[in-house]
Design an enzyme around this catalytic site. Sequence first.
Site, short mmCIF file in Angstrom:
data_model
loop_
_atom_site.label_atom_id
_atom_site.label_comp_id
_atom_site.label_asym_id
_atom_site.label_seq_id
_atom_site.Cartn_x
_atom_site.Cartn_y
_atom_site.Cartn_z
N ALA A 103 -5.10 11.25 7.53
CA ALA A 103 -3.75 11.13 7.03
C ALA A 103 -2.68 11.28 7.96
O ALA A 103 -1.65 10.35 8.18
CB ALA A 103 -3.45 12.07 5.64
N GLU A 141 -16.82 19.32 3.13
CA GLU A 141 -16.08 20.05 1.78
C GLU A 141 -16.83 19.89 0.62
O GLU A 141 -16.73 20.80 -0.24
CB GLU A 141 -14.64 19.47 1.90
CG GLU A 141 -13.84 20.30 3.06
CD GLU A 141 -12.63 19.26 3.39
OE1 GLU A 141 -11.73 20.15 3.97
OE2 GLU A 141 -12.21 18.29 3.04
N GLY A 196 -0.48 4.52 0.29
CA GLY A 196 -0.92 5.69 0.67
C GLY A 196 -0.01 6.31 1.64
O GLY A 196 1.41 6.11 1.75
N PHE A 197 -0.55 7.21 2.79
CA PHE A 197 0.11 7.77 3.65
C PHE A 197 0.80 6.98 4.52
O PHE A 197 2.24 7.31 4.62
CB PHE A 197 -0.85 8.75 4.31
CG PHE A 197 -1.14 10.01 3.69
CD1 PHE A 197 -0.24 11.13 3.63
CD2 PHE A 197 -2.44 10.12 3.11
CE1 PHE A 197 -0.76 12.20 2.82
CE2 PHE A 197 -3.01 11.22 2.51
CZ PHE A 197 -2.19 12.28 2.26
N GLY A 198 0.36 5.98 4.98
CA GLY A 198 0.97 5.00 6.02
C GLY A 198 2.31 4.38 5.21
O GLY A 198 3.55 4.46 5.86
N GLY A 200 0.75 -1.26 -0.01
CA GLY A 200 0.05 -0.06 0.17
C GLY A 200 0.81 1.22 -0.11
O GLY A 200 1.62 1.55 0.94
N VAL A 228 -1.76 -7.73 -3.57
CA VAL A 228 -1.48 -8.87 -2.78
C VAL A 228 -2.78 -9.56 -2.33
O VAL A 228 -3.80 -8.68 -1.75
CB VAL A 228 -0.81 -8.33 -1.44
CG1 VAL A 228 -0.70 -9.28 -0.51
CG2 VAL A 228 0.58 -7.64 -1.92
#
Lengths: 453, 453
Positions: A329, A176, A19-21, A17, A85
């Site tokens: 995030a 938003e 993303g942010f992590g 992954g 995966v």
Amino acid sequence: MVDSHDNNAPHQVVIVGGGFGGLYAAKMLAKANVNVTLIDKRNFHLFQPLLYQVATGTLSPAHISSPLRSVLSKSENTKVLLGEVNDIDPEAKQVIMDDQLLPYDTLIVATGAKHSYFGKDNWEEFAPGLKTVEDAIEMRRRIFLAFEAAEKETDPEKRRALLTFVIVGGGPTGVELAGAIAELAYQTLKKDFRNIDTSEAQILLLEGMDRILPPFAPELSQTAAASLEKLGVIVQTKTLVTNIENDIVTLKEGDEVKQIAAKTILWAAGVKASAMGKVLAERTGAECDRAGRVIVESDLSIKGYNNIFVVGDLANFSHQNGKPLPGVAPVAKQEGEYVATLIQKRLQGQTLPQFNYIDRGSLAMIGQNSAVVDLGFMKLKGFFAWLFWLVIHIYFLIEFENKLVVMIQWVWNYITRSRGARLITGQKDSLEAKTAQNPSHYQSSEKRLPVNV
Amino acid sequence: MVDSHDNNAPHQVVIVGGGFGGLYAAKMLAKANVNVTLIDKRNFHLFQPLLYQVATGTLSPAHISSPLRSVLSKSENTKVLLGEVNDIDPEAKQVIMDDQLLPYDTLIVATGAKHSYFGKDNWEEFAPGLKTVEDAIEMRRRIFLAFEAAEKETDPEKRRALLTFVIVGGGPTGVELAGAIAELAYQTLKKDFRNIDTSEAQILLLEGMDRILPPFAPELSQTAAASLEKLGVIVQTKTLVTNIENDIVTLKEGDEVKQIAAKTILWAAGVKASAMGKVLAERTGAECDRAGRVIVESDLSIKGYNNIFVVGDLANFSHQNGKPLPGVAPVAKQEGEYVATLIQKRLQGQTLPQFNYIDRGSLAMIGQNSAVVDLGFMKLKGFFAWLFWLVIHIYFLIEFENKLVVMIQWVWNYITRSRGARLITGQKDSLEAKTAQNPSHYQSSEKRLPVNV
């Protein structure tokens, strides 16, 4: 203790992954004496906090996406792999992909979350959510197509449904989206149509709790609701959605049941863990919470497997105050960085104290000159909150190029109130009008079978 | 003579198609004493000359698209309609859309052209062309996916096919695609991959004639071929493609037949008129040429119907030197403007001399610091041609916002040689890896039927 199979080969870290992590873990490991493989289904990191601006025609997908390969191009110990995966084998220490097996010494799983319709998956057709670039393009298509169809519609009831926008969920994304659609209808598009008055559009923001933006201080929730109402949004709290079908939203406010006809219904209400949560549970016996998130140890590892870590939206980390950390995030970023640091410490025979999230606050954009920022020790609203929101988002955009282009785009939009990226695209019924005239052109190649001539 | 049905109602002009021909006609009529309706299948004008930069990851679709409504927002006599014209009735003076009939006094048809595979429509699946935003995103997906798949491929032969890019057609689009892919492979992507050397990629540009860029002066064709070869492109002229199937291109060079295995084959060879050509022929008896273009009178009207005009790629105008004018933006623009002026003159009881195309020259980008420009009286190559190309394209981008953002993007790309917009997107097999794990998320909502829970 984590040890390599082969004492000469560097320690293998596999990250699933981008993303942010996952990305921040990889970045932190760039200089470490390990080999890193980052696997993602997509070839880019997506800056999800700005995805609503793609959905509403302000930014382009590429503005908020960074090719993973180019972000990690200078990390010589890091490989990027495009793929998915499907399974892991914690005993053999392997991740299993479609076409290959990949051994690891340490595994970081950061596959995030997807929408959840609380078991009502049939709602998705009528109320798409916002997680991927494709989701954003689909939302954009629906929003702008609704105005186009209203322009042509002569039946007042149908026209009203076309100009009704319902956003389900009053968290930051819902707020938003509602604010941005209100600006579109009441400002940007006003002079572009001849038959309809776009300012007759109705924008409803529905929230089940007693206030929008529940993670914020109550006074900011109030400010946000007032600002949205000033923009023209109808904010309905304590409102439960009981059904979504055929462009009709059924609501329950207290005991009252109401139906709203709306052609555009957007889902910003719930998420659940991605499918890797279930895989991890099956293979390691890890426990998952009701949203499918993996309950992790205080160092973000899985119980009994100190070489498998879960970070970001997929993890349920409750060691701080008993409540799981939110799926945002900054949590993912700090978790990724923590695990990357821990791996390096362990290789030096050391360890780290348990993970500790430093909450720097929450922010939500409402519209031009208006936002709310809750830093705990300080609360901002209005213009300064708005400026703060812009600076923070620019600051965290991964690549310099994106920062520059987004900044210019925002300055331009601010001055002109225009929205340049309001394309209706996508191959499937991208127009109401069928493309019968020229099917080979619009339906593209992929669905067609080769025909011998 | 064109006259209104009702002497009080303003003269009704209907324009079908918002490309260069239709849009410039509409812009020219903004101040005229007529009512204008512009109908397009899409809600934006597409600046096709830069579409290859979307296909190769430099620009985003929104950079080269302008919402038709916002371009024409200030033309108070103009309506924009999203929809498709299926038929016309020249006797009743009506265009026929899916859901409505639209009367006209004067009709301008500017629906352009689409790819032509010279009757071999089954080639499209393996060799997509470049006409729409969706086409560009599909090309981009194929190009970047090929590098990703090569990175994972262990079989050297398959890897070679994955790193072989064949561009069919040596006109400006083919040349620009070949140059951009060469820069990607040999510069931009070089440091991003670990298993493959992207500079081993083979880029072949195939042209049937004896030189590339046939509309240019022969010396510039030579310069262009030499510049492309310097970039690493293999330029093969006098080469006919006899088959494209299952990622194999079959060529004929003289008597020699050759097969090339290539995973990415791009079509830049031929176009044919859009379907409105046939409709016009059937309804008005107009003659079409072999490419389906409508043969027009010297004032761009259809024989026998002086209130129906055809402009742009759909028109065959041969009154100037016996040869039809080429299907390029400046021809369409000048034709649109001519017809708009003629309509106004006629309403004043006057007329205009026949249409006369002023050819200001041709230009083609090859790569960083390299282009060819043929202005007739002057020929440019290398850096100055490249600068000239940039200035002209910026100048003609319809909206100021796009000019600014494109300029910054180009400056940035020039300095860093990066390509930020290299996203692999699109819902259908956007990865090789199937999305079995999470089908509801990726296959989106549209294909799914509602299931009651």
